[in-house]
Design an enzyme around this catalytic site. Structure first.
Site, PDB file in Angstrom:
ATOM      1  N   HIS A 126    -135.997  60.759  23.341  1.00 19.84           N
ATOM      2  CA  HIS A 126    -136.763  59.793  22.548  1.00 19.84           C
ATOM      3  C   HIS A 126    -137.182  58.655  23.474  1.00 19.84           C
ATOM      4  CE1 HIS A 126    -136.907  57.092  18.659  1.00 19.84           C
ATOM      5  NE2 HIS A 126    -137.893  56.818  19.509  1.00 19.84           N
TER       6      HIS A 126
ATOM      7  N   GLU B  77    -142.437  60.655  16.819  1.00 25.16           N
ATOM      8  CA  GLU B  77    -141.730  59.662  16.005  1.00 25.16           C
ATOM      9  C   GLU B  77    -142.714  59.143  14.956  1.00 25.16           C
ATOM     10  OE1 GLU B  77    -138.974  55.666  16.194  1.00 25.16           O
ATOM     11  OE2 GLU B  77    -140.361  56.053  17.822  1.00 25.16           O
TER      12      GLU B  77
ATOM     13  N   ALA C 159    -142.313  48.875  14.528  1.00 25.45           N
ATOM     14  CA  ALA C 159    -143.504  48.505  15.298  1.00 25.45           C
ATOM     15  C   ALA C 159    -144.546  49.620  15.247  1.00 25.45           C
ATOM     16  CB  ALA C 159    -143.110  48.217  16.741  1.00 25.45           C
TER      17      ALA C 159
ATOM     18  N   HIS D 222    -132.701  56.667  15.898  1.00 27.50           N
ATOM     19  CA  HIS D 222    -132.091  55.382  16.264  1.00 27.50           C
ATOM     20  C   HIS D 222    -131.257  54.761  15.123  1.00 27.50           C
ATOM     21  CE1 HIS D 222    -135.788  53.934  14.437  1.00 27.50           C
ATOM     22  NE2 HIS D 222    -136.507  54.063  15.534  1.00 27.50           N
TER      23      HIS D 222
ATOM     24  N   ASP E  85    -128.611  49.099  24.068  1.00 22.71           N
ATOM     25  CA  ASP E  85    -129.059  48.044  24.977  1.00 22.71           C
ATOM     26  C   ASP E  85    -128.405  46.705  24.671  1.00 22.71           C
ATOM     27  OD1 ASP E  85    -130.358  47.477  22.604  1.00 22.71           O
ATOM     28  OD2 ASP E  85    -132.369  47.327  23.477  1.00 22.71           O
TER      29      ASP E  85
ATOM     30  N   HIS F 175    -129.078  44.921  22.096  1.00 18.50           N
ATOM     31  CA  HIS F 175    -129.994  44.174  21.241  1.00 18.50           C
ATOM     32  C   HIS F 175    -130.235  44.898  19.915  1.00 18.50           C
ATOM     33  CE1 HIS F 175    -131.037  41.293  24.385  1.00 18.50           C
ATOM     34  NE2 HIS F 175    -131.139  42.320  25.215  1.00 18.50           N
TER      35      HIS F 175
ATOM     36  N   ASP G 151    -135.659  54.940  23.603  1.00 20.72           N
ATOM     37  CA  ASP G 151    -136.770  54.455  22.768  1.00 20.72           C
ATOM     38  C   ASP G 151    -137.629  53.480  23.575  1.00 20.72           C
ATOM     39  OD1 ASP G 151    -138.342  54.177  20.488  1.00 20.72           O
ATOM     40  OD2 ASP G 151    -137.062  52.672  19.558  1.00 20.72           O
TER      41      ASP G 151
ATOM     42  N   ALA H 225    -138.574  45.451  19.011  1.00 18.11           N
ATOM     43  CA  ALA H 225    -139.411  46.650  18.868  1.00 18.11           C
ATOM     44  C   ALA H 225    -138.809  47.722  19.779  1.00 18.11           C
ATOM     45  CB  ALA H 225    -140.847  46.313  19.249  1.00 18.11           C
TER      46      ALA H 225
END
Length: 382
Positions: A58, A128, A139, A215, A247, A249, A273, A307
């Site tokens: 992904h 996706e 996004a 995700h 990550d 975040h 991603d 995003a």
């Protein structure tokens, strides 16, 4: 060409071999052995570890290129070669939600040119979207979101020469269960996400044949005591694969740890991603038709929400170890074998196994990437 890799550890699918040597013959893995023949050629990585090349199922873009651009040089050159610096040796270019014609162009370019990849190998395509719901559009442009129809898949698959391997959808959309059954029978893996589905709707999608969660936590209905939602369904369907963006975040380490404890390393898929800004400096970039700001290790929408990421897969593998939520062996599995298994590619990549292409990475003991090999040839040195 025959040579042997010497290292402190070798990460095999369900075993870590200590010391010894790994045979590399004509670009393929041979046997692991405790000793090598006299006068053998040895590449010495003493003090370091050998792991299978990472598999990113992904990923939108890297190094300024993006799958959505449908440009041969961007995908087969810039992305493919750049991903070697992230330890990735196999990947799925991932376009976003778009018109039928826009996605058809992506299929044509990738389907006709995937064998020309100069670095990491293109193993398939992941769409996706566009079969998502506006409530969790992320996004992505809601004007293209629609109910899933098999005629679209048939068109895209023909253009892709069979390379469309994975498609995402929101299971609450009309006709989803019938579509999932037909698509999976046609050999396409269905991933659920960008969805406001109830627990019941999500489980119905799994029962129809879907097997992957896009995700986890991001872009989906959460878990409450009255409505377990998509997250509850992920936790309660043990034989499904949960993607995670690690990550720091998109998902807090504690939340990632819960998924790993419930699913196990053999059912958690580390993904990036990542968008075109991965590997590039901070600043404004385009994600599909939307402008995002890259700063502080992530890409942000004007609303202040994250995003697509700028994460690299080697960093994700290192992060989960640094966070104390996975062992090195578990982290390697979630970045290589489990992604390959989730899309039916473990017969060609994602593991060190005799006669497989010798796509592997060299790790330092702090889990940082030292080198990437493709078909037994060193292609990246940190």
């Amino acid at each position: 060409m025959l040579y042997y890799i010497k290292a402190d550890q070798f990460f095999y699918p369900y075993d870590v071999k200590k010391g010894g040597y790994l045979e590399i013959k004509d670009g393929k893995f041979g046997e692991w052995m405790a000793q090598v023949p006299e006068n053998a050629k040895v590449v010495d990585y003493s003090g370091q570890w050998i792991a299978p090349g990472l598999v990113d199922t992904h990923i939108h873009g890297f190094g300024g290129a993006d799958s959505q651009d449908a440009e041969v040089e961007g995908i087969m050159g810039t992305m493919s070669e750049g991903l070697l610096s992230a330890g990735v040796t196999s990947f799925f270019p991932t376009p976003l939600t778009d018109s039928h014609e826009g996605l058809l162009k992506c299929c044509e370019v990738i389907g006709e040119h995937y064998a020309e990849a100069r670095g990491a190998k293109v193993r398939g395509i992941f769409f996706e979207g566009p079969f998502f719901t506006e409530e969790h559009k992320g996004a992505q442009n809601p004007k293209y979101m629609r109910d899933a129809k098999m005629w679209e898949i048939d068109d895209w698959q023909k253009a892709a020469h069979g390379m469309l391997k994975k498609v995402g959808l929101a299971p609450e959309r009309d006709g989803s269960e019938d579509f999932i059954r037909k698509a999976t029978q046609a050999g396409v893996k269905i991933a659920l996400g960008h969805s406001n589905a109830t627990y019941k709707e999500a489980v119905a999608g799994i029962e129809a044949g879907a097997s992957i969660w896009i995700h986890t936590f991001n872009g989906m209905s959460g878990l409450t005591h009255k409505e377990p939602g998509m997250v509850g369904a992920i936790l309660n369907t043990p034989n499904t694969y949960a993607e995670l963006i690690c990550d720091g975040h998109h998902v807090r380490p504690e939340a990632a740890e819960i998924i790993m404890k419930m699913k196990g390393a053999d059912h958690v898929v580390l993904i990036t991603d990542s968008m075109r800004a991965a590997g590039l400096p901070d600043g404004p970039y385009m994600l599909g038709e939307f402008e995002v700001e890259v700063r502080d290790g992530a890409a942000w929408l004007p609303t202040g929400r994250p995003a697509a990421s700028i994460l690299t897969l080697s960093t994700a593998v290192k992060n989960v170890v640094d966070w104390g939520i996975a062992t090195p062996a578990e982290a390697v599995m979630m970045g290589s074998l489990t992604p390959a298994k989730s899309v039916g590619l473990d017969d060609v990549c994602g593991q060190i196994k005799t006669d497989y292409a010798a796509d592997f990475i060299v790790l330092n003991q702090d889990m940082s990437l030292a080198a990437t090999y493709l078909d037994g040839e060193k292609r990246y040195q940190a």
